[in-house]
Design a protein around this motif. Sequence first.
Motif, PDB file in Angstrom:
ATOM      1  N   PRO A 274      19.830  87.244  24.735  1.00 36.10           N
ATOM      2  CA  PRO A 274      21.213  87.551  24.379  1.00 36.10           C
ATOM      3  C   PRO A 274      22.012  86.285  24.115  1.00 36.10           C
ATOM      4  O   PRO A 274      21.659  85.230  24.601  1.00 36.10           O
ATOM      5  N   PRO A 275      23.095  86.381  23.323  1.00 36.81           N
ATOM      6  CA  PRO A 275      23.882  85.191  23.007  1.00 36.81           C
ATOM      7  C   PRO A 275      24.646  84.706  24.232  1.00 36.81           C
ATOM      8  O   PRO A 275      25.453  85.432  24.793  1.00 36.81           O
ATOM      9  N   LEU A 276      24.376  83.487  24.657  1.00 41.04           N
ATOM     10  CA  LEU A 276      25.061  82.920  25.809  1.00 41.04           C
ATOM     11  C   LEU A 276      26.197  82.009  25.396  1.00 41.04           C
ATOM     12  O   LEU A 276      26.982  81.587  26.226  1.00 41.04           O
ATOM     13  N   ILE A 277      26.270  81.677  24.109  1.00 34.98           N
ATOM     14  CA  ILE A 277      27.257  80.704  23.667  1.00 34.98           C
ATOM     15  C   ILE A 277      28.397  81.440  22.989  1.00 34.98           C
ATOM     16  O   ILE A 277      28.373  81.694  21.806  1.00 34.98           O
ATOM     17  N   ASP A 278      29.345  81.842  23.764  1.00 44.74           N
ATOM     18  CA  ASP A 278      30.511  82.554  23.230  1.00 44.74           C
ATOM     19  C   ASP A 278      31.694  82.161  24.089  1.00 44.74           C
ATOM     20  O   ASP A 278      31.908  82.716  25.157  1.00 44.74           O
ATOM     21  N   VAL A 279      32.442  81.175  23.647  1.00 39.75           N
ATOM     22  CA  VAL A 279      33.499  80.601  24.464  1.00 39.75           C
ATOM     23  C   VAL A 279      34.812  80.725  23.731  1.00 39.75           C
ATOM     24  O   VAL A 279      34.948  80.250  22.610  1.00 39.75           O
TER      25      VAL A 279
ATOM     26  N   SER B  23      11.353  60.440  46.365  1.00 38.44           N
ATOM     27  CA  SER B  23      12.551  60.602  45.537  1.00 38.44           C
ATOM     28  C   SER B  23      13.769  60.672  46.431  1.00 38.44           C
ATOM     29  O   SER B  23      13.750  61.327  47.488  1.00 38.44           O
ATOM     30  N   HIS B  24      14.835  60.022  45.998  1.00 34.81           N
ATOM     31  CA  HIS B  24      16.078  59.986  46.763  1.00 34.81           C
ATOM     32  C   HIS B  24      17.242  60.303  45.836  1.00 34.81           C
ATOM     33  O   HIS B  24      17.287  59.858  44.688  1.00 34.81           O
ATOM     34  N   GLY B  25      18.188  61.064  46.361  1.00 35.25           N
ATOM     35  CA  GLY B  25      19.398  61.372  45.604  1.00 35.25           C
ATOM     36  C   GLY B  25      19.208  62.537  44.662  1.00 35.25           C
ATOM     37  O   GLY B  25      18.095  62.907  44.293  1.00 35.25           O
ATOM     38  N   ASP B  26      20.316  63.113  44.278  1.00 35.42           N
ATOM     39  CA  ASP B  26      20.317  64.239  43.346  1.00 35.42           C
ATOM     40  C   ASP B  26      20.281  63.731  41.911  1.00 35.42           C
ATOM     41  O   ASP B  26      20.735  62.628  41.605  1.00 35.42           O
ATOM     42  N   ALA B  27      19.756  64.575  41.049  1.00 36.22           N
ATOM     43  CA  ALA B  27      19.717  64.240  39.622  1.00 36.22           C
ATOM     44  C   ALA B  27      21.069  64.554  38.989  1.00 36.22           C
ATOM     45  O   ALA B  27      21.813  65.427  39.442  1.00 36.22           O
ATOM     46  N   ALA B  28      21.377  63.843  37.942  1.00 38.96           N
ATOM     47  CA  ALA B  28      22.622  64.050  37.189  1.00 38.96           C
ATOM     48  C   ALA B  28      22.281  64.170  35.710  1.00 38.96           C
ATOM     49  O   ALA B  28      21.138  63.951  35.297  1.00 38.96           O
ATOM     50  N   ARG B  29      23.288  64.535  34.918  1.00 36.88           N
ATOM     51  CA  ARG B  29      23.092  64.666  33.476  1.00 36.88           C
ATOM     52  C   ARG B  29      24.287  64.087  32.745  1.00 36.88           C
ATOM     53  O   ARG B  29      25.414  64.145  33.225  1.00 36.88           O
ATOM     54  N   VAL B  30      24.014  63.544  31.568  1.00 35.89           N
ATOM     55  CA  VAL B  30      25.044  63.045  30.670  1.00 35.89           C
ATOM     56  C   VAL B  30      24.895  63.786  29.351  1.00 35.89           C
ATOM     57  O   VAL B  30      23.815  63.789  28.752  1.00 35.89           O
ATOM     58  N   TRP B  31      25.987  64.433  28.917  1.00 37.09           N
ATOM     59  CA  TRP B  31      25.969  65.175  27.655  1.00 37.09           C
ATOM     60  C   TRP B  31      26.369  64.235  26.520  1.00 37.09           C
ATOM     61  O   TRP B  31      27.484  63.676  26.530  1.00 37.09           O
ATOM     62  N   VAL B  32      25.497  64.076  25.556  1.00 40.94           N
ATOM     63  CA  VAL B  32      25.787  63.281  24.366  1.00 40.94           C
ATOM     64  C   VAL B  32      26.111  64.255  23.238  1.00 40.94           C
ATOM     65  O   VAL B  32      25.221  64.911  22.683  1.00 40.94           O
TER      66      VAL B  32
ATOM     67  N   LEU C 286      30.977  72.016  22.892  1.00 44.24           N
ATOM     68  CA  LEU C 286      30.340  70.748  22.554  1.00 44.24           C
ATOM     69  C   LEU C 286      29.131  70.492  23.443  1.00 44.24           C
ATOM     70  O   LEU C 286      28.140  69.912  23.004  1.00 44.24           O
ATOM     71  N   ASP C 287      29.198  70.930  24.691  1.00 47.39           N
ATOM     72  CA  ASP C 287      28.022  70.811  25.561  1.00 47.39           C
ATOM     73  C   ASP C 287      26.861  71.638  25.024  1.00 47.39           C
ATOM     74  O   ASP C 287      25.704  71.208  25.039  1.00 47.39           O
ATOM     75  N   GLN C 288      27.165  72.840  24.555  1.00 48.24           N
ATOM     76  CA  GLN C 288      26.111  73.690  24.011  1.00 48.24           C
ATOM     77  C   GLN C 288      25.540  73.092  22.730  1.00 48.24           C
ATOM     78  O   GLN C 288      24.346  73.216  22.469  1.00 48.24           O
ATOM     79  N   LEU C 289      26.375  72.446  21.932  1.00 49.93           N
ATOM     80  CA  LEU C 289      25.864  71.761  20.742  1.00 49.93           C
ATOM     81  C   LEU C 289      24.960  70.604  21.128  1.00 49.93           C
ATOM     82  O   LEU C 289      23.981  70.307  20.444  1.00 49.93           O
ATOM     83  N   ALA C 290      25.286  69.935  22.231  1.00 52.08           N
ATOM     84  CA  ALA C 290      24.425  68.852  22.690  1.00 52.08           C
ATOM     85  C   ALA C 290      23.060  69.371  23.134  1.00 52.08           C
ATOM     86  O   ALA C 290      22.049  68.683  22.993  1.00 52.08           O
ATOM     87  N   GLU C 291      23.026  70.593  23.657  1.00 54.86           N
ATOM     88  CA  GLU C 291      21.774  71.151  24.159  1.00 54.86           C
ATOM     89  C   GLU C 291      20.991  71.910  23.094  1.00 54.86           C
ATOM     90  O   GLU C 291      19.866  72.336  23.349  1.00 54.86           O
TER      91      GLU C 291
ATOM     92  N   GLY D  15      22.087  64.998  22.659  1.00 50.54           N
ATOM     93  CA  GLY D  15      21.280  65.738  23.622  1.00 50.54           C
ATOM     94  C   GLY D  15      21.826  65.578  25.029  1.00 50.54           C
ATOM     95  O   GLY D  15      22.912  65.046  25.248  1.00 50.54           O
ATOM     96  N   VAL D  16      21.053  66.065  25.986  1.00 46.71           N
ATOM     97  CA  VAL D  16      21.393  65.958  27.397  1.00 46.71           C
ATOM     98  C   VAL D  16      20.441  64.945  28.027  1.00 46.71           C
ATOM     99  O   VAL D  16      19.218  65.123  27.987  1.00 46.71           O
TER     100      VAL D  16
END
Length: 408
Positions: free
Chosen positions: A273-278, A146-155, A314-319, A123-124
């Motif tokens: 619509p399909p967004l996952i087409d790379v 709250s301080h600082g921007d949020a980040a994400r880690v793709w698993v 792979l990012d889309q698979l994580a999401e 997941g993310v």
Amino acid sequence: MTLTSRGVGLSVAGIVLLGAGFAFGYRELAALGASALIATGCALGYVALHPALHVTRVADPVRVTRGESSTVTLTVHNGNSVRSATLLGYDRCGDERVPVPLLRLRPRQDTVVRYPVPTRRRGVVPIGPLEVTRTDPLGLATAARSHGDAARVWVHPRHHPLAAVPAGITRSLDGRIDRVPHGSITFATLREYVIGDELRHVHWRTSARVGELMVREHLDTSLPRMVILLDDRADSWSTVDAFEAACEAAASVVVAAAREDLPIALRLVCHDPPLIDVGLSTRTSRDQLHVDRPTSITTERAGGPHRGSAQALLDQLAEANLRAGGDLAEAANRLRQQRVGDTLLYLTGAGGLADLGQVTALRGPYPAVVVGVLGSDTPAPSTVHNVLVLDAADGVEFAAAWDGVRSW
């Protein structure tokens, strides 16, 4: 900025004492009530003065496979030039709250905290922002900021090694693959004659001009393109683990296609619509696939000659998550109309066996169709409507069944 239960009680008591003192002529009660209200006001003013904190957050790496380690380095800088900061901070990491000690943080100084990112599940993982709570010494008021921007880690899902991928039949006049057989389809270049070349390939006009025999070089520029259709309908899967196995199977095919420099597309049934087409470039290296760590995905919604890499897939698979509803017939119609490849891999669960006919009907626009059934309690047939079916309990069995196929 809010009052604590102690602050609310003190404020109510102060109002009662102040009113009783004026009503009954007791100056001592009025003074005591006024003192309570003044203390509450000072507490609110104390928590309103927040220090200037500058937060920097770095996750290394930001893309990992499930079970691998990722570490967040959080740096908090006190921007005040006079006052020290004594605060209580928590950094959000997924569903957890990581305590960040900010005790006597001196002016213009930094404090650094490192903590691991939970990567047990695909997941993310959202990280941040830093929540800093300031409380007055008497515990009457508190303020959270709250301080600082949020980040994400793709698993990413785990991927298992595959020996090969299907060889497509689509022809490409660009000749983007280097490992192609010589001497068959498309003219590539002229070269000097060597012993063993066929005389019918000699280009006599160029040979007469340069004074030596020149032969035409031909290449078979077959450029297969694979399409993965992942069934993300909740009704198709008996357990969440079965869907995770399908994500592992999809990731294994993506990595294998990248290794062979083959373009690949990923579609989900419930996306419209399909967004996952790379499309992959033919120079996608393993370093780009595993070490590339951009902070954002640049996959476009439509158009463009190059819309991402295997990393984006792979990012889309994580999401990817299970969704209620979704029409397989609509997804099949989109694939039939757009024809984004020549080899179709459909990954589904036990609940998706009933409507496999809608996928096997794509044998026309897609010469090679493979169905992967993951996590089914009952054995699936080896073929359905002359379409190869790979039955596997998890990603490891899928890789073994994939490598056991003799011909596509």
